[in-house]
Design a protein around this motif. Structure first.
Motif, mmCIF file in Angstrom:
data_model
loop_
_atom_site.group_PDB
_atom_site.id
_atom_site.type_symbol
_atom_site.label_atom_id
_atom_site.label_comp_id
_atom_site.label_asym_id
_atom_site.label_seq_id
_atom_site.Cartn_x
_atom_site.Cartn_y
_atom_site.Cartn_z
ATOM 1 N N ASP A 220 0.942 -1.154 -0.045
ATOM 2 C CA ASP A 220 -0.076 -0.245 -0.011
ATOM 3 C C ASP A 220 0.932 1.330 0.075
ATOM 4 O O ASP A 220 1.605 1.533 0.941
ATOM 5 C CB ASP A 220 -0.862 0.087 1.115
ATOM 6 C CG ASP A 220 -1.951 1.081 1.128
ATOM 7 O OD1 ASP A 220 -1.762 2.346 0.704
ATOM 8 O OD2 ASP A 220 -3.160 0.950 1.661
ATOM 9 N N GLU B 230 3.515 7.420 4.520
ATOM 10 C CA GLU B 230 3.567 7.849 5.878
ATOM 11 C C GLU B 230 4.942 7.412 6.588
ATOM 12 O O GLU B 230 5.250 8.073 7.321
ATOM 13 C CB GLU B 230 2.443 7.471 6.513
ATOM 14 C CG GLU B 230 1.103 8.313 5.887
ATOM 15 C CD GLU B 230 1.074 9.657 5.725
ATOM 16 O OE1 GLU B 230 1.253 10.421 6.681
ATOM 17 O OE2 GLU B 230 0.751 10.163 4.627
ATOM 18 N N LEU B 231 5.160 6.109 6.287
ATOM 19 C CA LEU B 231 6.429 5.614 6.988
ATOM 20 C C LEU B 231 7.530 6.420 6.598
ATOM 21 O O LEU B 231 8.178 6.552 7.334
ATOM 22 C CB LEU B 231 6.548 4.203 6.552
ATOM 23 C CG LEU B 231 5.400 3.169 7.194
ATOM 24 C CD1 LEU B 231 5.609 1.899 6.803
ATOM 25 C CD2 LEU B 231 5.506 3.203 8.819
ATOM 26 N N ARG C 268 -3.582 -5.702 9.463
ATOM 27 C CA ARG C 268 -4.087 -4.439 10.346
ATOM 28 C C ARG C 268 -3.133 -3.373 10.241
ATOM 29 O O ARG C 268 -3.674 -2.157 9.858
ATOM 30 C CB ARG C 268 -4.102 -4.772 11.770
ATOM 31 C CG ARG C 268 -4.648 -3.754 12.741
ATOM 32 C CD ARG C 268 -4.970 -4.043 14.047
ATOM 33 N NE ARG C 268 -3.786 -4.469 14.802
ATOM 34 C CZ ARG C 268 -3.297 -5.659 15.211
ATOM 35 N NH1 ARG C 268 -4.000 -6.671 14.914
ATOM 36 N NH2 ARG C 268 -2.151 -6.094 15.834
ATOM 37 N N ALA C 269 -1.920 -3.501 10.125
ATOM 38 C CA ALA C 269 -0.885 -2.321 10.084
ATOM 39 C C ALA C 269 -0.497 -2.152 8.833
ATOM 40 O O ALA C 269 0.106 -1.032 8.448
ATOM 41 C CB ALA C 269 0.322 -2.921 11.232
ATOM 42 N N LEU C 270 -0.223 -3.332 7.818
ATOM 43 C CA LEU C 270 0.332 -2.776 6.553
ATOM 44 C C LEU C 270 -0.646 -3.395 5.477
ATOM 45 O O LEU C 270 -0.206 -3.142 4.170
ATOM 46 C CB LEU C 270 1.651 -3.712 6.488
ATOM 47 C CG LEU C 270 2.584 -3.323 7.489
ATOM 48 C CD1 LEU C 270 3.724 -4.439 7.323
ATOM 49 C CD2 LEU C 270 3.240 -2.006 7.174
ATOM 50 N N GLY C 271 -1.799 -4.001 5.656
ATOM 51 C CA GLY C 271 -2.637 -4.384 4.433
ATOM 52 C C GLY C 271 -2.054 -5.588 3.833
ATOM 53 O O GLY C 271 -2.341 -5.949 2.773
ATOM 54 N N HIS D 295 -2.934 2.414 -6.299
ATOM 55 C CA HIS D 295 -2.457 2.883 -4.917
ATOM 56 C C HIS D 295 -1.585 1.563 -4.244
ATOM 57 O O HIS D 295 -1.083 1.794 -3.429
ATOM 58 C CB HIS D 295 -3.176 3.445 -3.708
ATOM 59 C CG HIS D 295 -4.366 2.250 -3.433
ATOM 60 N ND1 HIS D 295 -5.498 1.820 -4.284
ATOM 61 C CD2 HIS D 295 -4.433 1.556 -2.306
ATOM 62 C CE1 HIS D 295 -5.995 0.861 -3.596
ATOM 63 N NE2 HIS D 295 -5.306 0.610 -2.316
ATOM 64 N N TYR E 214 9.049 -0.430 4.618
ATOM 65 C CA TYR E 214 7.595 -1.104 4.798
ATOM 66 C C TYR E 214 7.456 -2.094 5.833
ATOM 67 O O TYR E 214 6.879 -2.210 6.676
ATOM 68 C CB TYR E 214 7.099 -1.644 3.524
ATOM 69 C CG TYR E 214 5.398 -1.899 3.434
ATOM 70 C CD1 TYR E 214 5.046 -0.966 3.366
ATOM 71 C CD2 TYR E 214 4.915 -2.907 3.075
ATOM 72 C CE1 TYR E 214 3.460 -1.137 3.374
ATOM 73 C CE2 TYR E 214 3.827 -3.210 3.020
ATOM 74 C CZ TYR E 214 3.084 -2.245 3.030
ATOM 75 O OH TYR E 214 1.499 -2.526 3.011
ATOM 76 N N ASN F 86 0.247 4.310 -0.097
ATOM 77 C CA ASN F 86 -0.376 5.213 0.981
ATOM 78 C C ASN F 86 0.255 5.178 2.371
ATOM 79 O O ASN F 86 0.810 6.016 3.050
ATOM 80 C CB ASN F 86 -1.650 5.406 1.112
ATOM 81 C CG ASN F 86 -2.303 5.915 -0.261
ATOM 82 O OD1 ASN F 86 -1.797 6.685 -1.152
ATOM 83 N ND2 ASN F 86 -3.447 5.376 -0.729
ATOM 84 N N VAL F 87 0.265 3.960 2.847
ATOM 85 C CA VAL F 87 0.930 3.523 4.143
ATOM 86 C C VAL F 87 2.391 3.623 4.110
ATOM 87 O O VAL F 87 2.866 4.187 5.000
ATOM 88 C CB VAL F 87 0.470 2.082 4.528
ATOM 89 C CG1 VAL F 87 1.305 1.496 5.857
ATOM 90 C CG2 VAL F 87 -0.918 1.912 4.747
#
Length: 456
Positions: A232, A238-239, A353-356, A289, A306, A234-235
């Motif tokens: 992902d 942010e990282l 939950r955290a990374l998809g 995305h 990631y 988008n995730v």
């Protein structure tokens, strides 16, 4: 931003000659006594008579000019003037950093067509790229898409050579601050942490938990499902932004990360090969995305950022003392198989939950360590590490079938691979025997193959 083209007379060599060309340069003979002129290295300038790279014949890997004066021949290597100390002081990086990124990029791509094309007008291309980056006009170019079949069919996306220089520039600047926070058991795309590092480190961990194979222990090996195409972005953004503060590097990071190669690409190869790649493993089939292109340095680095979230969770929340990861393959060791089952359930719930992301159930293995751990191409068993049998099988089959003129290089490559394992002597003997039968001689310790003039 307006960039002034003010240059000084200082210069530095951008192109180091290849070994055989360096030898040729050292043995250049002249019939004149003017040794200083015949060995001089000229700088590029705007004077009439200078050789322009556009006039050079295609196929050369180094820009050269040949000037004949009487009977003296001078061979010169192209140089680029270094910008003056006060030139574009507001630039977020120096021209020298771009040169270093170019040198890093060409290290393994020197003979590729894109690298040679870039070198024909090296100074102009580097200066143009510098101006685009500092002026905000840089946009990624066209990617090349093709399919590889070994070890399994995969869709690969290769960026243009100038874009790969930008990837190295970005990695050289932001990579160190991220890698300092990585755990020591994060491997791949980190200097000194390749497959051999990973195999040796896992071997040491197994010896530690089993007290040199005197006590029983178990291992849990996991793999992420469709990893690169499921990232992902988008995730990941942010990282990355959590540690990148400078506006320019934030902007460049976002540009490289969010660029969709599917918008501008050319496919190389047989289009029918695309059908060999399952749709769920193809970047072309994913929403915009999701997914990073396999084949770019930036993708490998971004993947480590990631999955650092996973590494930190496994080490500090799950409490795994013995853990190691190479890209999306990771291994946990413990005395208790029940503990490993609990760790598996925790990780399986944490990843979506955290990374998809999610685990691949078909590649999840829980076994005693003495049955052997297949990891990064080697199998770790009591007291020995061997090369994966399937790898040796493929190597021997290819050596028997490939054209004679390819056997020499391929054999030395395979010998270098199998001797990384502590128990590789038998595999070396297999490969060496094939080389002998195909007309080559082999060093007595089975580490190298020599050419013979009478090779058929």
């Amino acid at each position: 931003m307006e960039v002034k083209a003010v240059m000084t007379e200082r210069s530095f060599n951008l192109v180091a000659p290849l070994a055989h060309e360096a030898t040729a340069m050292r043995t250049t003979e002249t019939t004149r006594h003017d040794a200083n002129r015949s060995g001089a290295v000229s700088q590029l300038s705007n004077r009439l008579g200078d050789v322009d790279s556009a006039t050079l014949p295609a196929g050369l890997g180094i820009r050269t000019s040949t000037t004949a004066t009487r009977t003296t021949t001078t061979r010169t290597t192209s140089f680029a003037p270094e910008p003056s100390a006060g030139w574009n002081e507001s630039a977020p990086f120096s021209f020298l950093e771009l040169v270093e990124a170019y040198i890093d990029c060409r290290r393994t791509k020197r003979s590729s067509a894109s690298a040679l094309a870039f070198e024909f007008n090296l100074e102009r291309n580097l200066r143009s790229l510098f101006d685009e980056l500092t002026g905000g006009g840089y946009t990624p170019g066209r990617s090349k898409c093709f399919v590889i079949t070994r070890p399994k069919p995969r869709e690969v996306w290769a960026a243009e050579f100038r874009d790969r220089i930008v990837h190295h520039l970005l990695y050289n600047r932001i990579g160190p601050q991220f890698e300092l926070a990585f755990i020591a058991d994060t491997c791949a795309c980190i200097k000194g942490r390749g497959t051999l590092y990973a195999a040796r480190r896992l071997d040491a961990k197994v010896r530690s938990i089993t007290q040199n194979w005197s006590r029983p222990a178990h291992y849990l090996k996991c793999d992420l499902a469709n990893f690169f195409v499921s990232i992902d972005k988008n995730v990941l953004r942010e990282l990355l932004f959590a540690k990148i503060r400078e506006p320019f590097w934030r902007s460049l990071t976002e540009l490289v990360l969010m660029h969709d190669p599917r918008e501008n690409f050319v496919y190389r190869g047989d289009p029918a090969m695309l059908t060999m790649v399952p749709p769920h493993k193809r970047l072309m089939e994913q929403p915009s995305h999701l997914g990073l292109p396999i084949g770019n340095l930036s993708s490998q680095f971004f993947a480590n950022v990631y999955l650092d979230v996973l590494d930190q969770h496994v080490k500090h929340q799950v409490g795994a003392r013995h853990y190691i990861r190479y890209v999306d393959d990771f291994v946990l060791l413990h005395e208790s198989p029940q503990w490993l089952n609990g760790a598996h359930d925790d990780i399986a719930a944490f990843l979506p939950r955290a990374l998809g992301a999610r685990l691949n159930p078909s590649k999840t293995i829980l076994q005693p360590v003495d049955r052997g751990i297949d990891f990064v191409g080697q199998v770790i068993r009591p007291w020995v590490r061997t090369t994966r049998p399937r790898t040796v099988e493929q190597a021997t089959r290819r050596l028997r079938q490939m054209p004679a003129d390819e056997v020499y290089a391929a054999t030395n490559s395979y010998l270098g691979l199998v001797r990384q394992a502590t128990g590789g002597h038998d595999n070396q003997a297999q490969i060496a025997n094939i080389a002998r039968r195909r007309g080559h001689s082999v060093k007595s310790d089975l580490t190298k193959v020599y050419r013979r003039k009478d090779v058929a």
